[in-house]
Design a protein around this motif. Structure first.
Motif, PDB file in Angstrom:
ATOM      1  N   GLU A 111    -117.047  78.471  20.797  1.00  0.00           N
ATOM      2  CA  GLU A 111    -116.833  79.841  20.096  1.00  0.00           C
ATOM      3  C   GLU A 111    -117.988  80.908  20.438  1.00  0.00           C
ATOM      4  OE1 GLU A 111    -117.019  79.400  15.869  1.00  0.00           O
ATOM      5  OE2 GLU A 111    -115.412  77.902  15.841  1.00  0.00           O
ATOM      6  N   ASP A 112    -119.135  80.451  20.664  1.00  0.00           N
ATOM      7  CA  ASP A 112    -120.279  81.345  21.251  1.00  0.00           C
ATOM      8  C   ASP A 112    -120.033  82.129  22.504  1.00  0.00           C
ATOM      9  OD1 ASP A 112    -121.704  81.085  18.793  1.00  0.00           O
ATOM     10  OD2 ASP A 112    -123.216  79.584  19.607  1.00  0.00           O
TER      11      ASP A 112
ATOM     12  N   GLN B 165    -116.956  84.233  22.047  1.00  0.00           N
ATOM     13  CA  GLN B 165    -117.327  85.709  21.582  1.00  0.00           C
ATOM     14  C   GLN B 165    -117.894  86.543  22.730  1.00  0.00           C
ATOM     15  OE1 GLN B 165    -119.734  85.423  18.365  1.00  0.00           O
ATOM     16  NE2 GLN B 165    -119.788  87.509  17.883  1.00  0.00           N
ATOM     17  N   GLU B 166    -118.809  85.603  23.673  1.00  0.00           N
ATOM     18  CA  GLU B 166    -119.573  86.462  24.640  1.00  0.00           C
ATOM     19  C   GLU B 166    -118.531  87.106  25.657  1.00  0.00           C
ATOM     20  OE1 GLU B 166    -122.625  88.428  26.538  1.00  0.00           O
ATOM     21  OE2 GLU B 166    -122.767  87.589  24.333  1.00  0.00           O
TER      22      GLU B 166
END
Length: 170
Positions: free
Chosen positions: A38-39, A42-43
């Motif tokens: 997820e991180d 998102q990035e």
């Protein structure tokens, strides 16, 4: 959609995420695991938003460009992890092996995306030929299609997949 993304804006980003967020997340999850997927996803979209002017629709697909950003972020992540691991335990894994694994995962996802975009009959013919290892005659019998149709669907479908993969690598 892809031409509009190059122009920037929040709406273009939202549309890009709606269209390709699942693909990017799946790629990230398969390469770094669920906890970081997820991180990194998102990035990817944050970087895409900031660098939208670098996307050139004539050079490739938006999906390919986004996967390229994801690959770079994942390689950066693994390089940082490798540096930390080397300090802790002194073990080495070559960057080439790591990058190769990431590249292979990305290729598999891009192939799956290209297959998903095919008409259903062509996708089915390709799956039977390359995943189930059936002959042209066996495919024709199974699908109740003329042999020439099976061969044509296979040739056209593979050409379309090739074009999509080539545009993703430009």
């Amino acid at each position: 959609m892809e031409g509009r993304f190059a122009g920037g804006g929040e709406r273009a980003l939202e549309d890009a995420y709606a269209l390709h967020g699942g693909l990017v997340y799946t790629f990230c999850r398969r390469t770094v695991g669920e906890s970081l997927a997820e991180d990194i996803t998102q990035e990817v979209f944050i970087r895409a938003y900031r660098k939208h002017h670098q996307f050139k629709p004539e050079r490739g697909t938006l999906a390919g460009w986004l996967i390229g950003i994801a690959k770079n972020l994942i390689v950066d992540h693994f390089r940082a992890e490798k540096r930390h691991a080397l300090r802790r335990v002194g073990q080495e894994e070559t960057e080439a092996t790591l990058e190769s694994q990431i590249e292979q995962a990305g290729e598999k996802l891009m192939i799956a995306e290209a297959l998903r975009r095919l008409p259903e009959r062509a996708r089915c013919v390709i799956a039977l030929r390359y995943f189930d290892d059936l002959t042209h005659h066996q495919i024709a019998e199974r699908l109740n299609l003329p042999l020439g149709t099976v061969k044509s669907d296979l040739r056209r479908g593979l050409a379309q997949v090739r074009r999509q993969l080539e545009s993703a690598h430009e």
